[in-house]
Design a protein around this motif. Structure first.
Motif, PDB file in Angstrom:
ATOM      1  N   PRO A   1       0.816  -1.210   0.000  1.00 37.86           N
ATOM      2  CA  PRO A   1       0.000   0.000   0.000  1.00 37.86           C
ATOM      3  C   PRO A   1       0.853   1.266   0.000  1.00 37.86           C
ATOM      4  N   GLU A   2       0.212   2.380  -0.281  1.00 35.29           N
ATOM      5  CA  GLU A   2       0.920   3.652  -0.378  1.00 35.29           C
ATOM      6  C   GLU A   2       1.490   4.121   0.948  1.00 35.29           C
ATOM      7  N   ASN A   3       0.996   3.566   2.088  1.00 37.57           N
ATOM      8  CA  ASN A   3       1.537   3.970   3.393  1.00 37.57           C
ATOM      9  C   ASN A   3       2.676   3.060   3.859  1.00 37.57           C
ATOM     10  N   TYR A   4       3.139   2.149   3.004  1.00 39.79           N
ATOM     11  CA  TYR A   4       4.295   1.309   3.329  1.00 39.79           C
ATOM     12  C   TYR A   4       5.511   2.218   3.494  1.00 39.79           C
ATOM     13  N   ALA A   5       6.205   2.077   4.610  1.00 39.95           N
ATOM     14  CA  ALA A   5       7.308   2.987   4.930  1.00 39.95           C
ATOM     15  C   ALA A   5       8.399   2.932   3.866  1.00 39.95           C
ATOM     16  N   GLY A   6       8.699   4.084   3.277  1.00 43.00           N
ATOM     17  CA  GLY A   6       9.751   4.182   2.281  1.00 43.00           C
ATOM     18  C   GLY A   6       9.291   3.990   0.849  1.00 43.00           C
ATOM     19  N   ILE A   7       7.981   3.845   0.637  1.00 45.61           N
ATOM     20  CA  ILE A   7       7.490   3.561  -0.709  1.00 45.61           C
ATOM     21  C   ILE A   7       7.177   4.854  -1.466  1.00 45.61           C
ATOM     22  N   ALA A   8       7.250   4.768  -2.797  1.00 40.84           N
ATOM     23  CA  ALA A   8       6.843   5.875  -3.663  1.00 40.84           C
ATOM     24  C   ALA A   8       6.293   5.269  -4.950  1.00 40.84           C
ATOM     25  N   PHE A   9       5.235   5.856  -5.475  1.00 39.25           N
ATOM     26  CA  PHE A   9       4.612   5.358  -6.700  1.00 39.25           C
ATOM     27  C   PHE A   9       4.962   6.272  -7.875  1.00 39.25           C
ATOM     28  N   ASN A  10       5.127   5.683  -9.058  1.00 42.92           N
ATOM     29  CA  ASN A  10       5.299   6.496 -10.258  1.00 42.92           C
ATOM     30  C   ASN A  10       3.930   6.854 -10.837  1.00 42.92           C
ATOM     31  N   GLU A  11       3.923   7.521 -11.977  1.00 44.93           N
ATOM     32  CA  GLU A  11       2.656   7.993 -12.550  1.00 44.93           C
ATOM     33  C   GLU A  11       1.749   6.843 -12.987  1.00 44.93           C
ATOM     34  N   ASP A  12       2.331   5.641 -13.141  1.00 48.25           N
ATOM     35  CA  ASP A  12       1.535   4.471 -13.524  1.00 48.25           C
ATOM     36  C   ASP A  12       1.041   3.685 -12.309  1.00 48.25           C
ATOM     37  N   GLY A  13       1.340   4.187 -11.110  1.00 44.91           N
ATOM     38  CA  GLY A  13       0.882   3.512  -9.899  1.00 44.91           C
ATOM     39  C   GLY A  13       1.720   2.320  -9.500  1.00 44.91           C
ATOM     40  N   VAL A  14       2.980   2.267  -9.982  1.00 45.17           N
ATOM     41  CA  VAL A  14       3.892   1.162  -9.643  1.00 45.17           C
ATOM     42  C   VAL A  14       4.897   1.666  -8.618  1.00 45.17           C
ATOM     43  N   CYS A  15       5.153   0.861  -7.589  1.00 42.84           N
ATOM     44  CA  CYS A  15       6.013   1.308  -6.489  1.00 42.84           C
ATOM     45  C   CYS A  15       7.491   1.234  -6.857  1.00 42.84           C
ATOM     46  N   ASN A  16       8.302   1.974  -6.100  1.00 39.55           N
ATOM     47  CA  ASN A  16       9.743   2.021  -6.350  1.00 39.55           C
ATOM     48  C   ASN A  16      10.422   0.670  -6.135  1.00 39.55           C
ATOM     49  N   LEU A  17       9.894  -0.156  -5.220  1.00 40.99           N
ATOM     50  CA  LEU A  17      10.504  -1.469  -4.993  1.00 40.99           C
ATOM     51  C   LEU A  17      10.333  -2.363  -6.222  1.00 40.99           C
TER      52      LEU A  17
END
Length: 361
Positions: A11-27
């Motif tokens: 989820p978006e509140n996962y510590a250290g996460i960031a989403f790109n414009e396509d909704g895919v996380c940095n991990l």
């Protein structure tokens, strides 16, 4: 309802996460599949170590927890590597009956010698940290609940390795259980020991009861220094070679491993839990429940997301599994809290009361 990554299930509140414009996380975006040196390389490495040793009673030690990884690893050492292991079970005193049964069945089927050693570091600490945590219930400081477990494991494995003069100690950790969020919650997403120490110091200032018990504080500091990645271990020359084959030599494959556990070793999950992951310790079950209650996610969301990235399961399969695998019945929780001499109903009442009082919702 938090937005989930469109590739994994974090989820978006996962510590250290960031989403790109396509909704895919940095991990997911940064994921690079691990490369493994292979089984033959592992065999050659072991051969080179053992050829220098003569008249050994045991070729290696395997720390067995009764969980999936160490149980399979013991089977693999006996049936594939064909060397003689000594199984060492480090009992914290808070181990489920099913876990102990799994260990006993496994060593009997494999014909492996077993040493059981007990430590009280976790038992000395867990009630203090639970009661301290409930005063100021932040998800970040749930990390303290398992204080003492790794200290007991590290010390006892080292003692047994020295006693039997074994040249190899196997560990069962995998690349699919990183749990970055726990450290990120403390360190503010900065990846350094100093950031972690400073972050925890801030938490302790906010909740002084975390460090109010001198014995528990001593255990906490000693553990931080002596675990395999701690300062003391990094600067101490080991008399044995530590090998983590799932991280370096061959891939941990869930379906294959669970099939062997069930078919060859009659391995069983914790009764009442749908997940075979993180069910081999009573305190671990509580901690995962509380992470999920506070954040809406825990190690199981993290683990399944790594399996998605590795293409072992699909996102749809993970979404179905996570609903079932995170469920913990009240009866299981009451039973575990009772063992810790803590009233479950009062604990939940205080959790909700103090969460609201400190505006932590």
């Amino acid at each position: 309802m938090h937005q989930l990554c469109r590739n994994c299930i974090l989820p978006e509140n996962y510590a250290g996460i960031a989403f790109n414009e396509d909704g895919v996380c940095n991990l997911c975006m940064d994921y690079i599949p691990d490369e493994y040196s292979g089984e033959e390389t592992l065999k050659a490495e072991i051969f080179n170590i053992l050829k220098e040793k003569k008249n050994l009673e045991y070729d290696c030690i395997v720390g067995v927890s009764g969980g999936r990884d160490s149980t399979y690893l013991l089977w693999y050492i006996v049936n594939v590597l064909r060397i003689k292991p000594l199984a060492v079970f480090v009992d914290s005193g808070l181990i489920p009956d099913t876990t102990i049964s799994n260990i006993k069945k496994t060593v009997k089927i494999l014909g492996v010698d077993l040493i059981v050693r007990r430590h009280d570091f976790l038992k000395q600490s867990v009630s203090h940290f639970l009661n301290s945590w409930i005063n100021y219930p932040e998800a970040s400081t749930l990390i303290t609940l398992c204080t003492g477990c790794r200290l007991g494991l590290t010390k006892i494995i080292d003692e047994e390795a020295e006693k039997y003069n074994v040249p190899i100690v196997f560990r069962g950790g995998t690349p699919f259980e990183k749990g970055f969020f726990k450290k990120n919650l403390i360190s503010g997403n900065r990846n350094s020991n100093l950031s972690f120490i400073l972050g925890y110091s801030i938490k302790a200032i906010r909740n002084p009861s975390l460090i109010a018990n001198f014995n528990c504080l001593r255990i906490q500091i000693e553990e931080y220094l002596t675990v395999p990645w701690g300062f003391v271990s990094k600067n101490r020359k080991l008399k044995y070679k530590r090998i983590e084959p799932f991280k370096s030599h061959f891939k941990w494959e869930e379906k294959k491993i669970e099939g062997i556990l069930k078919e060859k070793l009659n391995w069983e999950r914790y009764p009442g839990l749908e997940s075979s992951f993180r069910g081999d310790c009573d305190v671990g079950i509580i901690r995962q429940f509380l992470y999920d209650k506070m954040l809406g996610y825990n190690d199981k969301d993290d683990h399944l997301s790594w399996l998605i990235r590795d293409k072992q399961i699909t996102r749809d399969e993970a979404l179905i599994r996570i609903k079932k695998e995170k469920e913990v019945s009240v009866s299981i929780l009451r039973q575990i809290f009772h063992q810790l001499n803590i009233d479950y109903s009062q604990f939940i009442y205080m959790l909700e009361k103090n969460t609201q009082r400190h505006h932590l919702t």
